[in-house]
Design an enzyme around this catalytic site. Structure first.
Site, PDB file in Angstrom:
ATOM      1  N   LYS A 125     -73.011  32.494 -16.703  1.00  0.00           N
ATOM      2  CA  LYS A 125     -72.235  32.721 -15.225  1.00  0.00           C
ATOM      3  C   LYS A 125     -72.959  34.024 -15.091  1.00  0.00           C
ATOM      4  CE  LYS A 125     -68.889  31.919 -12.315  1.00  0.00           C
ATOM      5  NZ  LYS A 125     -68.914  30.441 -12.190  1.00  0.00           N
TER       6      LYS A 125
HETATM    7  P1  NAD Z   1     -65.340  33.286  -2.233  1.00  0.00           P
HETATM    8  O1  NAD Z   1     -66.372  34.450  -1.660  1.00  0.00           O
HETATM    9  O2  NAD Z   1     -65.894  31.979  -0.825  1.00  0.00           O
HETATM   10  O3  NAD Z   1     -64.277  32.904  -1.500  1.00  0.00           O
HETATM   11  C1  NAD Z   1     -63.364  33.927  -1.927  1.00  0.00           C
HETATM   12  C2  NAD Z   1     -62.025  34.582  -1.428  1.00  0.00           C
HETATM   13  O4  NAD Z   1     -61.512  34.950  -2.415  1.00  0.00           O
HETATM   14  C3  NAD Z   1     -62.599  34.979  -0.161  1.00  0.00           C
HETATM   15  O5  NAD Z   1     -61.131  34.725   1.052  1.00  0.00           O
HETATM   16  C4  NAD Z   1     -61.512  36.735  -0.552  1.00  0.00           C
HETATM   17  O6  NAD Z   1     -61.377  37.700   0.427  1.00  0.00           O
HETATM   18  C5  NAD Z   1     -60.925  36.157  -1.814  1.00  0.00           C
HETATM   19  N1  NAD Z   1     -60.418  37.190  -2.723  1.00  0.00           N
HETATM   20  C6  NAD Z   1     -60.820  38.485  -3.079  1.00  0.00           C
HETATM   21  N2  NAD Z   1     -60.620  39.794  -3.619  1.00  0.00           N
HETATM   22  C7  NAD Z   1     -59.285  38.832  -3.188  1.00  0.00           C
HETATM   23  C8  NAD Z   1     -58.346  39.445  -3.926  1.00  0.00           C
HETATM   24  N3  NAD Z   1     -58.660  40.895  -4.630  1.00  0.00           N
HETATM   25  N4  NAD Z   1     -56.884  39.174  -3.674  1.00  0.00           N
HETATM   26  C9  NAD Z   1     -56.701  38.217  -2.480  1.00  0.00           C
HETATM   27  N5  NAD Z   1     -58.235  37.128  -2.454  1.00  0.00           N
HETATM   28  C10 NAD Z   1     -59.535  37.734  -2.711  1.00  0.00           C
HETATM   29  O7  NAD Z   1     -64.824  32.432  -3.676  1.00  0.00           O
HETATM   30  P2  NAD Z   1     -65.465  30.909  -3.502  1.00  0.00           P
HETATM   31  O8  NAD Z   1     -66.402  30.572  -4.492  1.00  0.00           O
HETATM   32  O9  NAD Z   1     -64.250  30.658  -3.353  1.00  0.00           O
HETATM   33  O10 NAD Z   1     -64.931  31.111  -5.839  1.00  0.00           O
HETATM   34  C11 NAD Z   1     -63.322  31.073  -5.908  1.00  0.00           C
HETATM   35  C12 NAD Z   1     -62.705  31.482  -6.928  1.00  0.00           C
HETATM   36  O11 NAD Z   1     -63.095  30.197  -7.238  1.00  0.00           O
HETATM   37  C13 NAD Z   1     -63.716  32.096  -7.815  1.00  0.00           C
HETATM   38  O12 NAD Z   1     -62.822  32.078  -8.747  1.00  0.00           O
HETATM   39  C14 NAD Z   1     -64.694  31.008  -8.178  1.00  0.00           C
HETATM   40  O13 NAD Z   1     -65.329  31.313  -9.525  1.00  0.00           O
HETATM   41  C15 NAD Z   1     -63.704  29.219  -8.144  1.00  0.00           C
HETATM   42  N6  NAD Z   1     -65.083  28.314  -8.321  1.00  0.00           N
HETATM   43  C16 NAD Z   1     -66.188  28.523  -7.613  1.00  0.00           C
HETATM   44  C17 NAD Z   1     -66.302  26.886  -7.412  1.00  0.00           C
HETATM   45  C18 NAD Z   1     -67.224  26.801  -5.972  1.00  0.00           C
HETATM   46  O14 NAD Z   1     -68.103  26.155  -6.377  1.00  0.00           O
HETATM   47  N7  NAD Z   1     -68.121  28.052  -5.311  1.00  0.00           N
HETATM   48  C19 NAD Z   1     -66.359  26.072  -8.806  1.00  0.00           C
HETATM   49  C20 NAD Z   1     -65.598  26.210  -9.444  1.00  0.00           C
HETATM   50  C21 NAD Z   1     -65.071  27.656  -9.256  1.00  0.00           C
END
Ligand code: NAD
Length: 440
Positions: A125
């Protein structure tokens, strides 16, 4: 002729070995979880030592010219935890909280996640310590390309394969793939496409990779529903984070007949007792610099009110350490489906368990994303392209199979699903080390 290829480090790269460090934040949480599960299953002491450390931690400082002509130096990270099962795999995050500890924790979770899902991958990561909202698209492209260049041959299609995470998206993946391939000889350009997954379709992406994580989250909720005999239809759910994972989870949960009643992101907390339409909210977010603020078909709440809302399902899909001792006791839901990585800290988890709230652990719940990435990688390796229906079915099968292994292991050891998910992953890693031995 010597055909071995020496590892190439760019001048901007330093590699540090992991030494004993103070544990804090998500790193403390992942190590608490690991040590607890290792104790329960009696993990081989040598394997335990290996898995307690990361293989390498790469920190790069790289200069970029901004639109106004000034130069900024950025810091990027790539932590490679373990590659016993295959190349390192895991996302790149662009966020002001990215540091060595968070990259380390997230890399370690990826090792468990890929092992649990039965994929031929290890865990990595990284990301850049940056608030991307402060930079223009042109600046973000230059930052991404220079970061990729700085990582050099420390990533690669059979070595370490990044993917999207918080604030990174298919466009950023396309820039990484293009930059990486452009530094290789023209003859190998198309053998490097799979250096990164989560690419746009025109740049070698996979149909369905965009929705893979949310689809997988809902697949685990469907499995939970089947097991507990509680239908998802009519259930009320709240989602923290309305980015890739939060939106697609909401989309697929709505298809199951569940009702989205509140959403929180970095900009606002919104609520409507009669429900919020995920598609309508997503259209607002797309035209509103990716934030829910200003959505006028729901009321607003203070951030502190969010987790305590009466509902059946909580989906944290934003950052780590969101459910803690300070708010876990307010949660009234039946189940927390961890779309985010590490959303529940050790103390928060103890409170949820005491209150009888089920937890679908992150390494199982959000594994649809890396499973989708695996199929994109395979598709690129084989120069094939698959239909979305086939892809979603393959993701569903793998998530279901991991879920079943977790349930069986939970019964075998009489433990909760988080511990069971760890045990499945750690057993696979332990077996590999025992059969293969340690070089030299
Ligand atoms: P993203 O950037 O698309 O979305 C992130 C969201 O979190 C946004 O809506 C943002 O406003 C919100 N956010 C940020 N800080 C915040 C806070 N302090 N309080 C509330 N909301 C907040 O990211 P994503 O790809 O959707 O990833 C989200 C989570 O899922 C992360 O933990 C990531 O590691 C995990 N994840 C993502 C994937 C993937 O395929 N994208 C896969 C597995 C896990």
């Amino acid at each position: 002729m010597d055909t071995t290829i020496p590892e190439i480090l760019t001048p901007e790269t330093t590699i540090m070995n992991t030494t004993a460090r103070n544990r804090q934040g998500m790193y403390r949480v992942v190590m608490d979880q690991f040590e607890h599960a290792a104790d329960i299953m009696g993990l081989d002491p040598g394997v335990r030592k290996i898995l307690s450390r990361t293989n390498s931690e790469i920190v790069v400082h790289f200069p970029v010219k901004l639109d106004d002509g000034s130069i900024e130096v950025f810091t990027g990270y790539r932590v490679q935890h373990n590659n016993a099962l295959g190349p390192y795999k895991g996302g790149l995050r662009y966020h002001q909280t990215v540091d060595l500890d968070s990259a380390r924790a997230l890399a370690i979770w990826m090792t468990w996640k890929t092992a649990l899902a039965g994929l031929p991958y290890g865990g990595g990561k990284g990301g850049v310590e940056i608030n991307p909202k402060l930079y223009s698209p042109g600046e973000l492209e230059r930052i991404t390309r220079r970061f990729t260049y700085a990582l050099g041959d420390n990533i690669g299609p059979d070595l370490d394969i990044p993917a999207p995470d918080v604030n990174t998206n298919p466009q950023i993946m396309a820039w990484i793939a293009d930059t990486y391939s452009s530094t290789k000889s023209p003859a190998t350009r198309f053998t490097n496409l799979h250096v990164v997954t989560g690419k746009p379709l025109g740049a070698g992406g996979l149909e369905g990779r965009d929705r893979a994580t949310g689809f997988g989250v809902v697949a685990t909720l469907k499995a939970w529903s089947k097991r507990t005999g509680k239908p998802l239809s009519g259930m009320r759910y709240i989602v923290q984070g309305f980015g890739n994972v939060g939106y697609w989870t909401s989309h697929f949960l709505a298809e199951e007949g569940a009702l989205l009643i509140a959403v929180q992101d970095a900009s606002a907390t919104i609520y409507h007792a009669n429900g919020i339409d995920p598609e309508d909210l997503n259209r607002h977010v797309e035209g509103n610099n990716r934030s829910i603020a200003g959505y006028d078909k729901a009321g607003t709440l203070t951030p502190e009110e969010f987790f305590g809302l009466p509902c059946d399902i909580v989906v944290p899909a934003a950052l780590g350490n969101q459910i803690t001792a300070s708010n876990a006791g307010n949660i009234k839901a039946q189940v927390v489906a961890e779309g985010a990585n590490g959303p529940t800290d050790t103390e928060g988890e103890a409170i949820l368990r005491k209150n009888g709230v089920d937890i679908i652990p992150d390494i199982l719940c959000n594994s649809g994303g890396v499973i989708g990435s695996y199929y994109e990688w395979l598709q690129n390796k084989r120069s094939e392209s698959w239909k979305i229906e086939e892809v979603l079915e393959m993701i569903h099968d793998k998530v279901d199979s991991a879920f079943n292994k977790v349930v069986v292991t939970a019964e075998e050891f009489q433990v909760n699903w988080r511990d069971a998910a760890y045990i499945v992953a750690l057993r696979r890693l332990e077996k590999t080390y025992k059969e293969r031995g340690i070089f030299p």
